[in-house]
Write a protein that holds these residues in place. Structure first.
Motif, PDB file in Angstrom:
ATOM      1  N   LYS A  84       0.753  -1.171   0.112  1.00  0.00           N
ATOM      2  CA  LYS A  84       0.073   0.012  -0.076  1.00  0.00           C
ATOM      3  C   LYS A  84       1.216   1.207   0.085  1.00  0.00           C
ATOM      4  CE  LYS A  84      -3.544  -2.674   0.535  1.00  0.00           C
ATOM      5  NZ  LYS A  84      -4.562  -2.854  -0.512  1.00  0.00           N
ATOM      6  N   HIS A  85       0.290   2.194  -0.516  1.00  0.00           N
ATOM      7  CA  HIS A  85       1.116   3.735  -0.660  1.00  0.00           C
ATOM      8  C   HIS A  85       0.757   4.245   0.611  1.00  0.00           C
ATOM      9  CE1 HIS A  85       1.744   3.133  -5.088  1.00  0.00           C
ATOM     10  NE2 HIS A  85       0.656   2.959  -5.049  1.00  0.00           N
ATOM     11  N   VAL A  86       1.814   4.685   1.151  1.00  0.00           N
ATOM     12  CA  VAL A  86       1.490   5.530   2.575  1.00  0.00           C
ATOM     13  C   VAL A  86       2.247   7.054   2.767  1.00  0.00           C
ATOM     14  CG1 VAL A  86       1.885   5.067   5.249  1.00  0.00           C
ATOM     15  CG2 VAL A  86       1.961   2.964   3.568  1.00  0.00           C
ATOM     16  N   PHE A  87       1.340   7.694   3.569  1.00  0.00           N
ATOM     17  CA  PHE A  87       1.761   9.127   3.860  1.00  0.00           C
ATOM     18  C   PHE A  87       1.679   8.966   5.422  1.00  0.00           C
ATOM     19  CE2 PHE A  87       0.472  13.070   5.667  1.00  0.00           C
ATOM     20  CZ  PHE A  87       0.961  14.125   4.880  1.00  0.00           C
ATOM     21  N   VAL A  88       2.876   9.316   6.046  1.00  0.00           N
ATOM     22  CA  VAL A  88       3.081   9.466   7.456  1.00  0.00           C
ATOM     23  C   VAL A  88       3.078  10.697   7.911  1.00  0.00           C
ATOM     24  CG1 VAL A  88       4.323   8.337   9.420  1.00  0.00           C
ATOM     25  CG2 VAL A  88       4.266   7.099   7.189  1.00  0.00           C
ATOM     26  N   GLU A  89       2.355  11.371   8.954  1.00  0.00           N
ATOM     27  CA  GLU A  89       2.607  12.729   9.341  1.00  0.00           C
ATOM     28  C   GLU A  89       4.211  12.222  10.081  1.00  0.00           C
ATOM     29  OE1 GLU A  89       2.186  15.524   9.979  1.00  0.00           O
ATOM     30  OE2 GLU A  89       0.642  15.680   8.619  1.00  0.00           O
ATOM     31  N   LYS A  90       4.682  13.800  10.006  1.00  0.00           N
ATOM     32  CA  LYS A  90       5.868  14.185  10.609  1.00  0.00           C
ATOM     33  C   LYS A  90       5.897  13.918  12.219  1.00  0.00           C
ATOM     34  CE  LYS A  90       4.881  17.707  12.884  1.00  0.00           C
ATOM     35  NZ  LYS A  90       4.593  17.751  14.238  1.00  0.00           N
ATOM     36  N   PRO A  91       6.997  13.494  12.770  1.00  0.00           N
ATOM     37  CA  PRO A  91       8.263  12.991  12.050  1.00  0.00           C
ATOM     38  C   PRO A  91       7.967  11.599  11.810  1.00  0.00           C
ATOM     39  CG  PRO A  91       8.703  12.881  14.285  1.00  0.00           C
ATOM     40  CD  PRO A  91       7.147  13.416  14.165  1.00  0.00           C
ATOM     41  N   LEU A  92       8.625  11.111  10.759  1.00  0.00           N
ATOM     42  CA  LEU A  92       8.671   9.853   9.833  1.00  0.00           C
ATOM     43  C   LEU A  92       8.700   8.696  11.329  1.00  0.00           C
ATOM     44  CD1 LEU A  92       8.059   8.056   7.672  1.00  0.00           C
ATOM     45  CD2 LEU A  92      10.535   8.050   7.430  1.00  0.00           C
TER      46      LEU A  92
END
Length: 311
Positions: A84-92
């Protein structure tokens, strides 16, 4: 396209709103059953308290991970391994090693992995970036950032460097278009379990420097930065998105359309999944920000500069 949202507390509720506005939100997952139900019903999507159950029950293309930082690695790893493509809020991540592991998994499975360094999508920062790139006012020599506010009640697992200063670390790297070679910092705590004020100096090649001041003490919210160039000082406000250019004999105020950075950030994630646009926040850059934050904390503890060799 179908995107699921994991975590709806604090900043996460804004991600859910934008995803719904863009017509791609397909499910909500939050360990808080009441909150999961609230946002699931609000946006008319299925809601879960278990990531595993959601992954079994739902078909989706990507996920937004907006949970406490200490959970990022476990959640993101599971999603990446499921391609799955993933966007993680900062910080990684908290640790550089964990971020580097996620980068390898994403590469192996040929999926997009990005991190929420939202100021890159702030129109004011974009104006300054273009002016610096064009060298319209000479060479960029120094950056100075001020990010101040009362301590947010929802931040319990990290201090101000990982939560707040990382925004300006990333913005400095982006505006200079390179990574720092040395970090020196001083930080302390008054009201928080972790550090709630910090001053960080990032040294780049050719004596270029970024000074980052962050605190959770000042009662007034401040989000400003200035770029000292050889022929002008360019200053801006992250909130109002106004830019001011002060030259020797005159001041300019460039016209600038105000836009919501979060909307632009999420749209870039969707466009990069579709292959329509290039991913603006490269994941190695997010790993580097974690490494710089680690170095800043170590510098503060030891009272010495920390030298870096970043990719």
């Amino acid at each position: 396209m179908k995107i699921v949202q994991i975590g709806t507390g604090g900043w996460g509720k804004n991600h859910a709103r934008v995803l719904s506005e863009l017509g791609v939100l397909s499910a909500i997952c939050d360990v808080d059953a009441q909150r999961s139900k609230e946002y699931g019903e609000k946006y008319s999507v299925n809601h879960y308290t278990s990531l595993d159950k959601m992954m079994i029950s739902e078909e989706f293309d990507g996920a937004m991970v907006v949970t406490p930082t200490f959970t990022h690695t476990t959640i993101t790893k599971k999603l990446l391994e499921s391609k799955k493509h993933v966007f993680v809020e900062k910080p990684l991540t908290y640790k550089t090693e964990e971020g580097e592991e996620l980068v390898k998994i994403a590469g192996k499975n040929k999926v997009i992995l990005t991190c929420g360094y939202i100021e890159r999508f702030n129109p004011a920062v974009g104006v300054v970036k273009n002016l610096v790139k064009e060298k319209k006012y000479g060479d960029l020599i120094m950056l100075e950032f001020h990010r101040e506010n009362r301590m947010p009640l929802n931040i319990k697992d990290i201090g101000i460097i990982y939560d707040t200063s990382v925004h300006d670390i990333d913005t400095a790297n982006w505006l200079f278009d390179e990574m720092p070679i040395v970090v020196f910092a001083k930080a302390g705590k008054i009201n928080h379990k972790y550090e709630d004020f910090a001053s960080i100096m990032l040294g780049y090649k050719e004596n270029k420097v970024a000074i980052i001041s962050s605190n959770w003490i000042t009662p007034k919210k401040v989000r400003t930065f200035s770029a000292v160039c050889s022929d002008a000082i360019i200053s801006s406000d992250f909130i109002s998105q106004e830019v001011k250019i002060e030259k020797k004999d005159e001041t300019e105020i460039p016209r600038n359309e105000k836009q919501e950075p979060l909307l632009l950030e999420i749209q870039n994630f969707l466009d990069s999944i579709n292959g329509e646009k290039e991913q603006i926040v490269k994941i190695q850059e997010a790993v580097n920000v974690t490494k710089i934050a680690e170095a800043a904390l170590l510098s503060s503890q030891k009272g010495i500069p920390i030298y870096l060799n970043l990719k």
